[in-house]
Design an enzyme around this catalytic site. Structure first.
Site, PDB file in Angstrom:
ATOM      1  N   ASP A 200       0.553  -1.461  -0.406  1.00 46.09           N
ATOM      2  CA  ASP A 200      -0.108   0.105   0.015  1.00 46.09           C
ATOM      3  C   ASP A 200       0.955   1.442  -0.014  1.00 46.09           C
ATOM      4  O   ASP A 200       1.518   1.692   1.055  1.00 46.09           O
ATOM      5  CB  ASP A 200      -1.227  -0.272   1.515  1.00 46.09           C
ATOM      6  CG  ASP A 200      -2.281   0.922   1.663  1.00 46.09           C
ATOM      7  OD1 ASP A 200      -2.526   0.767   0.144  1.00 46.09           O
ATOM      8  OD2 ASP A 200      -1.595   1.769   1.841  1.00 46.09           O
TER       9      ASP A 200
ATOM     10  N   THR B 110      -3.631   5.317  -4.599  1.00 42.65           N
ATOM     11  CA  THR B 110      -2.012   6.261  -3.619  1.00 42.65           C
ATOM     12  C   THR B 110      -0.535   6.328  -4.061  1.00 42.65           C
ATOM     13  O   THR B 110      -0.447   6.998  -4.702  1.00 42.65           O
ATOM     14  CB  THR B 110      -1.703   5.936  -1.869  1.00 42.65           C
ATOM     15  OG1 THR B 110      -1.972   4.466  -2.265  1.00 42.65           O
ATOM     16  CG2 THR B 110      -2.710   6.272  -1.501  1.00 42.65           C
ATOM     17  N   THR B 111      -0.816   4.701  -4.371  1.00 43.65           N
ATOM     18  CA  THR B 111       0.356   4.772  -5.853  1.00 43.65           C
ATOM     19  C   THR B 111       0.808   5.271  -6.865  1.00 43.65           C
ATOM     20  O   THR B 111       1.561   5.997  -7.303  1.00 43.65           O
ATOM     21  CB  THR B 111       1.244   4.001  -5.380  1.00 43.65           C
ATOM     22  OG1 THR B 111       0.221   2.303  -4.283  1.00 43.65           O
ATOM     23  CG2 THR B 111       1.887   3.208  -5.890  1.00 43.65           C
TER      24      THR B 111
ATOM     25  N   ASP C 218      -9.477   0.354   2.222  1.00 37.92           N
ATOM     26  CA  ASP C 218      -9.369   0.543   0.099  1.00 37.92           C
ATOM     27  C   ASP C 218     -10.214   0.631  -0.705  1.00 37.92           C
ATOM     28  O   ASP C 218     -11.329   1.475  -1.352  1.00 37.92           O
ATOM     29  CB  ASP C 218      -7.623  -0.268  -0.464  1.00 37.92           C
ATOM     30  CG  ASP C 218      -6.971   0.234  -0.111  1.00 37.92           C
ATOM     31  OD1 ASP C 218      -6.887   1.529   0.896  1.00 37.92           O
ATOM     32  OD2 ASP C 218      -5.434  -0.050  -0.715  1.00 37.92           O
TER      33      ASP C 218
HETATM   34  P1  ADP Z   1      -2.838   2.281  -5.514  1.00 33.90           P
HETATM   35  O1  ADP Z   1      -1.918   3.215  -4.603  1.00 33.90           O
HETATM   36  O2  ADP Z   1      -2.582   3.200  -6.761  1.00 33.90           O
HETATM   37  O3  ADP Z   1      -4.603   2.215  -6.044  1.00 33.90           O
HETATM   38  P2  ADP Z   1      -2.196  -0.857  -6.382  1.00 33.90           P
HETATM   39  O4  ADP Z   1      -1.080  -0.967  -5.960  1.00 33.90           O
HETATM   40  O5  ADP Z   1      -3.640  -0.624  -5.716  1.00 33.90           O
HETATM   41  O6  ADP Z   1      -2.083   1.020  -6.520  1.00 33.90           O
HETATM   42  O7  ADP Z   1      -2.446  -0.712  -8.119  1.00 33.90           O
HETATM   43  C1  ADP Z   1      -4.309  -0.151  -8.754  1.00 33.90           C
HETATM   44  C2  ADP Z   1      -3.281   0.260 -10.113  1.00 33.90           C
HETATM   45  O8  ADP Z   1      -3.603  -1.667 -10.690  1.00 33.90           O
HETATM   46  C3  ADP Z   1      -4.398   0.274 -11.318  1.00 33.90           C
HETATM   47  O9  ADP Z   1      -4.517   0.951 -12.137  1.00 33.90           O
HETATM   48  C4  ADP Z   1      -5.426  -0.953 -11.552  1.00 33.90           C
HETATM   49  O10 ADP Z   1      -5.771  -0.599 -12.473  1.00 33.90           O
HETATM   50  C5  ADP Z   1      -4.740  -1.800 -10.952  1.00 33.90           C
HETATM   51  N1  ADP Z   1      -5.324  -3.266 -11.293  1.00 33.90           N
HETATM   52  C6  ADP Z   1      -5.765  -3.084 -10.332  1.00 33.90           C
HETATM   53  N2  ADP Z   1      -6.300  -4.997 -10.655  1.00 33.90           N
HETATM   54  C7  ADP Z   1      -5.872  -4.829 -12.017  1.00 33.90           C
HETATM   55  C8  ADP Z   1      -6.163  -5.840 -12.918  1.00 33.90           C
HETATM   56  N3  ADP Z   1      -6.626  -7.459 -12.050  1.00 33.90           N
HETATM   57  N4  ADP Z   1      -5.625  -5.766 -13.736  1.00 33.90           N
HETATM   58  C9  ADP Z   1      -4.971  -4.946 -14.514  1.00 33.90           C
HETATM   59  N5  ADP Z   1      -4.280  -3.986 -13.705  1.00 33.90           N
HETATM   60  C10 ADP Z   1      -5.276  -3.406 -12.292  1.00 33.90           C
HETATM   61 MG    MG Z   2      -5.295   0.495  -4.556  1.00 29.44          MG
END
Ligand code: ADP
Ligand code: MG
Length: 544
Positions: A66, A99-100, A395
């Site tokens: 996270d 957030t990332t 989240d």
């Molecule tokens: P953040 O803190 O920005 O939410 P995450 O590590 O949760 O970062 O990653 C979010 C990213 O991962 C988003 O761009 C989301 O669209 C992508 N994502 C989530 N699930 C999938 C999936 N099954 N396939 C492809 N991309 C995904």
């Molecule tokens: Mg996320």
């Protein structure tokens, strides 16, 4: 520190030992730091992102994927890094997810800005271009978004899953997503105009042990405490609940601070008096009609004994936040003076009972007067797992709430970022001039998201981006993104990788804002007074 004013007379305005960095140097340092921070979290992006292990001075370990948590725990020193951490926190509070993305985007924007600076473009031009781009990006994202109904549980579960993937607990994703959506449905209040969701009504309680799939939704409140006395009932139906935020004890001061006892009779009298007072307290509670007591402070042994005798279940040292939740859920008023306690102050629940979870007793309050209060009880193999599951669930609570509130969703996997980037480039040509370059840089920066996702899937980032651009230009269109599991491009709408629009607009706005803020700084003044207490490690170290 000495500076020159126009009349060439030195003006001293900073204390000795203050370090100052100006102009391009200041910018270069800030950009370097921000880039490093963004780089540190970039590999965690998406379901295939890696986790970070952070060890603090005390040796405590946190394992997380996270962004906000990692940055928070990294304990960064540099002010530019702190600004990124702030952005992550704000994003987390606003929508609970993305957030990332916000931080990685800020890093990319600064990296591109650096190139523009090297080409001799003034920061104010870059800032202006970025501002235009951020505004336009929002418009594009909004017009790309699809609508969703607040009752579409299937879609809401997919939203929950998208925001949880990547955090530990993938195997229980589906059941956790169901729990989150059910919890939100339970607390949502519908009026004709809107749906309001008070996230405080959802309590997340965690207990290591068992597995993530043992997690459950409780229609009521779970308190991580035990019934205080073995002689008390372990289950009370038709509970009448008293909430007391003072101790069920005799305070020293109440019985005349200094008492010198000279003979045993006097001592006995004193003990008897104390006992009588505690007995009276319990009688007061019993008279009000309570059969369950939650006390925020301690309960004296003798008081426990009397409570047990009266058949009253009692729990002590309940957290203040739990007292408030209990108050909302059961309708009880929190009382300080036991003498004031009346029937009207009591709350109601169908049943209150104690149950052993992972070897610890917990108290469940179910069938509350206000059915809107729920608890998500998270279980999992270890503390690390339940902690990360809690972040994942938080989240998901944020994203599902945002989706219900706004009724707008976009597709993930880098598809929305690519779509916005493409349309921004079209927009840039209508602006022209040097700002056009900044807007194009903004578009390039957005592509960092699909690029990073491609990297986590082991795909070639350059080929992937080229192919993805082509798909977005072509008729396959706006939904194409990175299928990180199959390491190929795919229609994210078909895969139901969906996210609330707000997560994306907020992340883009936040990333742009912090990048602009950092670009605007052309002078870093590091005061020596604050760093003195750090000894020779501080920037003022050379004066030691
Ligand atoms: P953040 O803190 O920005 O939410 P995450 O590590 O949760 O970062 O990653 C979010 C990213 O991962 C988003 O761009 C989301 O669209 C992508 N994502 C989530 N699930 C999938 C999936 N099954 N396939 C492809 N991309 C995904
Ligand atoms: Mg996320």
């Amino acid at each position: 520190m000495v500076a020159q004013d126009t009349s060439q007379k030195p003006v001293i305005f900073l204390s000795e030992g203050t370090k100052r960095t100006r102009g391009r140097d200041a910018q270069a340092i800030n950009i370097l730091v921000a880039k490093a921070v963004a780089e540190a979290v970039k590999t965690t992006l998406g379901p295939k992102g890696m986790d970070k292990m952070i060890v603090d001075e005390l040796g405590d370990v946190i394992i997380s994927n996270d962004g906000a948590t990692i940055l928070d725990e990294m304990d960064v020193e540099h002010p530019a890094a702190k600004m990124l951490v702030e952005i992550a926190k704000a994003q987390d509070e606003e929508v609970g997810d993305g957030t990332t993305t916000a931080v990685v985007l800020a890093g990319a924007l600064l990296e591109r800005a650096e190139k523009l600076l090297e080409d001799g473009i003034h920061p104010s031009v870059i800032i202006k271009g970025y501002k235009l781009a951020a505004k336009k990006a929002r418009e594009i994202a909004e017009s790309t978004a699809d609508t969703i109904s607040a009752d579409d549980k299937v879609a809401l579960r997919r939203i929950a899953m998208t925001s949880m993937t990547g955090k530990s607990g993938a195997e229980a994703e589906e059941s956790l997503a169901n729990i989150v959506v059910d919890a939100i449905m339970q607390v949502a209040e519908r009026s004709e105009k809107e749906i309001t969701i008070n996230k405080d009504m959802i309590k997340v309680e965690k207990k290591a042990g068992g597995s993530l799939s043992d997690s459950q939704l409780i229609h009521g409140i779970v308190i991580d405490k035990e019934v205080v006395h073995a002689g008390m009932p372990k289950k009370v139906e038709n509970a009448k609940i008293a909430l007391i935020d003072s101790a069920l004890e005799i305070k020293e001061t109440e019985t005349d601070a200094e008492i010198s006892i000279s003979d045993p009779e006097q001592l006995q009298a004193f003990i008897d008096k104390e006992e009588a007072m505690l007995k009276e307290m319990v009688e007061q509670i019993s008279k009000a009609g309570a059969n369950v007591v939650f006390c925020q402070k301690g309960i004296d042994d003798i008081a426990q004994h009397f409570l047990a005798k009266a058949g009253i279940m009692a729990v002590r040292r309940v957290k203040k936040s739990d007292m408030e939740k209990l108050s909302k859920a059961t309708g009880a008023r929190i009382v300080t003076r036991i003498n004031d306690l009346t029937r009207e102050d009591l709350g109601k629940a169908k049943v209150v009972y104690e149950k052993k979870i992972a070897g610890d007793e917990m108290v469940f309050v179910e069938g509350c007067k206000n059915p809107k209060s729920v608890t998500i009880l998270l279980r999992g193999g270890s503390e690390h797992i339940v902690d990360e599951a809690e972040r994942a669930v938080n989240d998901a609570i944020g994203t599902v709430s945002a989706a219900i509130r706004d009724g707008k969703i976009v597709t993930g996997g880098g598809s929305i970022e690519m779509e916005v980037a493409m349309k921004l480039r079209d927009y840039a040509t209508t602006i022209g001039g040097r700002e056009q370059l900044a807007i194009e840089s903004f578009a390039d920066s957005l592509e960092v998201i699909p690029r990073a996702l491609a990297e986590t899937a082991g795909m070639d980032p350059i080929d992937t981006i080229v192919e993805l651009r082509a798909k977005h230009r072509g008729k396959e269109g706006k939904y194409v993104g990175i299928d990180v599991y199959k390491a190929k491009l795919a229609d994210m709408n078909k895969l139901r990788v969906i996210e609330p629009l707000r997560v994306k607009t907020q992340a883009i706005a936040a990333g742009a804002e912090v990048a602009e803020m950092i670009l605007r700084i052309d002078d870093i003044i590091a005061g020596s007074s604050k760093s003195k207490d750090k000894g020779s490690e501080g920037p003022g170290g050379e004066f030691d």
